[in-house]
Write an enzyme that holds these catalytic residues in place. Structure first.
Site, mmCIF file in Angstrom:
data_model
loop_
_atom_site.group_PDB
_atom_site.id
_atom_site.type_symbol
_atom_site.label_atom_id
_atom_site.label_comp_id
_atom_site.label_asym_id
_atom_site.label_seq_id
_atom_site.Cartn_x
_atom_site.Cartn_y
_atom_site.Cartn_z
ATOM 1 N N TYR A 120 0.832 -1.209 0.000
ATOM 2 C CA TYR A 120 0.000 0.000 0.000
ATOM 3 C C TYR A 120 0.866 1.258 0.000
ATOM 4 C CZ TYR A 120 -4.466 -2.348 0.166
ATOM 5 O OH TYR A 120 -5.565 -3.081 -0.192
ATOM 6 N N HIS A 131 -14.775 3.156 0.004
ATOM 7 C CA HIS A 131 -13.763 2.175 0.399
ATOM 8 C C HIS A 131 -12.591 2.824 1.141
ATOM 9 C CE1 HIS A 131 -15.356 -0.733 -2.940
ATOM 10 N NE2 HIS A 131 -16.120 -0.694 -1.868
ATOM 11 N N CYS A 164 -7.069 0.964 17.866
ATOM 12 C CA CYS A 164 -7.831 2.056 18.505
ATOM 13 C C CYS A 164 -8.405 3.041 17.479
ATOM 14 C CB CYS A 164 -6.946 2.809 19.509
ATOM 15 S SG CYS A 164 -5.712 3.877 18.750
ATOM 16 N N THR A 215 -16.411 1.598 -13.438
ATOM 17 C CA THR A 215 -16.456 0.499 -12.474
ATOM 18 C C THR A 215 -16.973 -0.765 -13.153
ATOM 19 O OG1 THR A 215 -17.342 -0.301 -10.364
ATOM 20 C CG2 THR A 215 -18.720 1.270 -11.573
ATOM 21 N N PRO A 221 -15.671 1.946 -21.386
ATOM 22 C CA PRO A 221 -15.395 1.450 -22.745
ATOM 23 C C PRO A 221 -15.790 -0.015 -22.922
ATOM 24 C CG PRO A 221 -13.333 1.949 -21.577
ATOM 25 C CD PRO A 221 -14.452 2.364 -20.688
HETATM 26 C C1 BJW Z 1 -12.562 2.627 -17.726
HETATM 27 C C2 BJW Z 1 -11.411 3.184 -18.259
HETATM 28 C C3 BJW Z 1 -11.501 4.531 -18.654
HETATM 29 C C4 BJW Z 1 -10.929 1.173 -17.724
HETATM 30 N N1 BJW Z 1 -12.655 5.189 -18.530
HETATM 31 N N2 BJW Z 1 -13.693 3.304 -17.607
HETATM 32 C C5 BJW Z 1 -23.090 -9.849 -2.138
HETATM 33 C C6 BJW Z 1 -22.886 -10.858 -3.057
HETATM 34 C C7 BJW Z 1 -21.635 -11.458 -3.203
HETATM 35 C C8 BJW Z 1 -20.554 -11.033 -2.429
HETATM 36 C C9 BJW Z 1 -20.760 -10.018 -1.530
HETATM 37 C C10 BJW Z 1 -22.012 -9.452 -1.373
HETATM 38 N N3 BJW Z 1 -21.921 -8.477 -0.417
HETATM 39 C C11 BJW Z 1 -20.640 -8.428 0.019
HETATM 40 C C12 BJW Z 1 -19.918 -9.362 -0.624
HETATM 41 C C13 BJW Z 1 -18.458 -9.635 -0.442
HETATM 42 C C14 BJW Z 1 -17.570 -8.638 -1.138
HETATM 43 C C15 BJW Z 1 -17.852 -8.653 -2.632
HETATM 44 O O1 BJW Z 1 -18.466 -7.798 -3.198
HETATM 45 N N4 BJW Z 1 -17.333 -9.644 -3.324
HETATM 46 C C16 BJW Z 1 -17.541 -9.749 -4.783
HETATM 47 C C17 BJW Z 1 -16.208 -9.550 -5.508
HETATM 48 C C18 BJW Z 1 -18.218 -11.017 -5.092
HETATM 49 N N5 BJW Z 1 -17.747 -7.287 -0.602
HETATM 50 C C19 BJW Z 1 -17.194 -6.913 0.544
HETATM 51 O O2 BJW Z 1 -16.539 -7.682 1.233
HETATM 52 C C20 BJW Z 1 -17.438 -5.482 0.996
HETATM 53 N N6 BJW Z 1 -17.862 -5.453 2.340
HETATM 54 C C21 BJW Z 1 -19.084 -5.812 2.702
HETATM 55 O O3 BJW Z 1 -19.950 -6.063 1.902
HETATM 56 O O4 BJW Z 1 -19.289 -5.842 4.071
HETATM 57 C C22 BJW Z 1 -20.441 -6.549 4.553
HETATM 58 C C23 BJW Z 1 -20.131 -8.035 4.481
HETATM 59 C C24 BJW Z 1 -18.996 -8.512 5.079
HETATM 60 C C25 BJW Z 1 -18.714 -9.870 5.004
HETATM 61 C C26 BJW Z 1 -19.544 -10.722 4.279
HETATM 62 C C27 BJW Z 1 -20.678 -10.203 3.653
HETATM 63 C C28 BJW Z 1 -20.974 -8.849 3.779
HETATM 64 C C29 BJW Z 1 -16.150 -4.675 0.956
HETATM 65 C C30 BJW Z 1 -15.591 -4.538 -0.407
HETATM 66 C C31 BJW Z 1 -14.228 -3.839 -0.355
HETATM 67 C C32 BJW Z 1 -13.552 -3.766 -1.697
HETATM 68 N N7 BJW Z 1 -12.204 -3.315 -1.544
HETATM 69 C C33 BJW Z 1 -11.379 -3.065 -2.725
HETATM 70 C C34 BJW Z 1 -9.931 -2.778 -2.254
HETATM 71 C C35 BJW Z 1 -9.805 -1.382 -1.641
HETATM 72 C C36 BJW Z 1 -8.402 -1.072 -1.259
HETATM 73 C C37 BJW Z 1 -7.426 -1.163 -2.420
HETATM 74 O O5 BJW Z 1 -7.493 -0.371 -3.381
HETATM 75 O O6 BJW Z 1 -6.565 -2.011 -2.371
HETATM 76 O O7 BJW Z 1 -11.905 -1.952 -3.442
HETATM 77 S S1 BJW Z 1 -11.424 -4.369 -3.914
HETATM 78 C C38 BJW Z 1 -11.362 -3.343 -5.323
HETATM 79 O O8 BJW Z 1 -12.587 -3.507 -6.079
HETATM 80 C C39 BJW Z 1 -11.375 -1.894 -4.792
HETATM 81 C C40 BJW Z 1 -12.340 -1.237 -5.730
HETATM 82 O O9 BJW Z 1 -12.867 -0.078 -5.132
HETATM 83 C C41 BJW Z 1 -13.363 -2.315 -5.969
HETATM 84 C C42 BJW Z 1 -14.197 -2.111 -7.228
HETATM 85 O O10 BJW Z 1 -13.403 -2.148 -8.351
HETATM 86 P P1 BJW Z 1 -13.674 -1.127 -9.563
HETATM 87 O O11 BJW Z 1 -13.439 0.253 -9.106
HETATM 88 O O12 BJW Z 1 -14.979 -1.430 -10.168
HETATM 89 O O13 BJW Z 1 -12.464 -1.488 -10.546
HETATM 90 P P2 BJW Z 1 -12.346 -2.677 -11.639
HETATM 91 O O14 BJW Z 1 -10.922 -2.843 -11.925
HETATM 92 O O15 BJW Z 1 -13.117 -3.861 -11.221
HETATM 93 O O16 BJW Z 1 -13.088 -2.078 -12.918
HETATM 94 C C43 BJW Z 1 -12.565 -0.978 -13.636
HETATM 95 C C44 BJW Z 1 -13.517 -0.635 -14.766
HETATM 96 O O17 BJW Z 1 -13.033 0.530 -15.411
HETATM 97 C C45 BJW Z 1 -13.606 -1.726 -15.854
HETATM 98 O O18 BJW Z 1 -14.979 -2.021 -16.083
HETATM 99 C C46 BJW Z 1 -12.981 -1.075 -17.098
HETATM 100 O O19 BJW Z 1 -13.606 -1.461 -18.316
HETATM 101 C C47 BJW Z 1 -13.197 0.377 -16.808
HETATM 102 N N8 BJW Z 1 -12.246 1.302 -17.437
HETATM 103 N N9 BJW Z 1 -10.409 2.216 -18.300
HETATM 104 C C48 BJW Z 1 -13.721 4.524 -18.018
HETATM 105 N N10 BJW Z 1 -10.406 5.158 -19.214
HETATM 106 ZN ZN ZN Z 2 -3.897 2.582 18.459
#
Ligand code: BJW
Ligand code: ZN
Length: 253
Positions: free
Chosen positions: A68, A120, A131, A190, A216
């Site tokens: 990170y 996030h 803490c 996203t 895209p």
């Molecule tokens: C362009 C472009 C250009 C390219 N112009 N576009 C329900 C069902 C199933 C699972 C779950 C559920 N509820 C919760 C879950 C579990 C889990 C989850 O969702 N899992 C799935 C993967 C199945 N979610 C969680 O755990 C969340 N917490 C939660 O729900 O708590 C309650 C709970 C807990 C325990 C159990 C159940 C419930 C927390 C999620 C945290 C995600 N964290 C991350 C890392 C953050 C830190 C870091 O950066 O390292 O967040 S993961 C990563 O993915 C990051 C992003 O914010 C997130 C989303 O990704 P994003 O932004 O969409 O990026 P990409 O790469 O996926 O897509 C990029 C897009 O851009 C593409 O489409 C390209 O085409 C496009 N693009 N160039 C415009 N120029």
């Molecule tokens: Zn502390």
């Protein structure tokens, strides 16, 4: 396909009171920051379960911290791009604009967007895992230990949301309420695969908002969109802003 919006939809957009924007990693791609999924994405280089879960941090705090720290150096060196700046211009066109971002890079704020909800967390801060005390990441990086110790006996971690963790307190409630109450919901860069953030697109669609997707590539949530602008954010967003401005100028006569 060239970018296009039907007149009737453009009118609904241009006369809306409340705009909500949901952004993902794709909006920062043109600032040189990598996305997570797809060819060349971060999750091709490292495994989620080694770097983006609380269990990973418990097992290997030094590796996770350093990964990170390195990403933060990249984010700090990056600049907002025309996509971020187009969103800033939208603030002058709608009485209410809320930008909910899944990104941790702070580029919306640095571009000048005022109302940003970080779903996030944000990497500009480190937070004690015990803490919850916070300190700027830049200060944390000046400390020789990886990760830095906290006065309470705990250790600092990145102030971000990992898989299996809850979103920051109140963030989901605020985001869901805004999605349900907006006239226009703009989703940008996203893949729509990570819950609960991606679910906000469906909330807005079901509540009757005009949903615009900028990506895209098709996303998991493309089906909810009334308008799919299949171009890079740095091209599609300035185009959209101009369309709205032109409509406003025409309607003023
Ligand atoms: C362009 C472009 C250009 C390219 N112009 N576009 C329900 C069902 C199933 C699972 C779950 C559920 N509820 C919760 C879950 C579990 C889990 C989850 O969702 N899992 C799935 C993967 C199945 N979610 C969680 O755990 C969340 N917490 C939660 O729900 O708590 C309650 C709970 C807990 C325990 C159990 C159940 C419930 C927390 C999620 C945290 C995600 N964290 C991350 C890392 C953050 C830190 C870091 O950066 O390292 O967040 S993961 C990563 O993915 C990051 C992003 O914010 C997130 C989303 O990704 P994003 O932004 O969409 O990026 P990409 O790469 O996926 O897509 C990029 C897009 O851009 C593409 O489409 C390209 O085409 C496009 N693009 N160039 C415009 N120029
Ligand atoms: Zn502390």
């Amino acid at each position: 396909m060239p970018l296009h919006i039907e007149d009737a939809l453009l009118e609904r957009i241009a006369t809306a009171e409340r705009l909500v924007v949901l952004t993902g990693a794709g909006i920062s791609a043109e600032s040189g920051l990598g996305t997570f999924r797809g060819a060349g994405g971060l999750w091709e280089k490292v495994r989620i379960e080694d770097f983006a879960t609380p269990e990973a941090f418990a097992r290997r705090p030094t590796e996770v911290w350093r990964w990170y720290a390195e990403r933060w150096r990249g984010m700090r060196a990056a600049e907002p791009n025309p996509g971020h700046r187009a969103i800033v211009r939208l603030q002058a066109l709608f009485p209410s604009v809320l930008v909910m971002t899944q990104n941790i890079d702070g580029l919306h704020q640095r571009a000048g967007t005022k109302n940003v909800l970080e779903l996030h967390g944000g990497l500009r801060c480190a937070r004690c895992a015990s803490c919850s005390r916070r300190m700027p990441m830049d200060d944390a990086l000046a400390i020789a230990t990886d990760p830095p110790p906290c006065a309470c006996g705990g250790i600092y971690r990145p102030d971000v949301v990992w898989f299996g963790e809850l979103l920051p307190e109140g963030a989901l409630e605020r985001a869901a309420a805004a999605a349900a109450a907006c006239g226009v919901f703009l989703t940008v860069g996203t893949s729509g695969t990570v819950m609960p953030a991606a679910g906000l697109i469906g909330v807005a669609a079901q509540a009757g908002a005009v949903v615009i997707e900028v990506n895209p590539e098709p996303s998991a949530m493309s089906g909810f969109a009334h308008i799919n602008l299949d171009e890079a954010a740095g091209i599609a967003l300035p185009w959209l802003v101009e369309k709205i401005e032109q409509w406003r100028n025409r309607s003023r006569g």
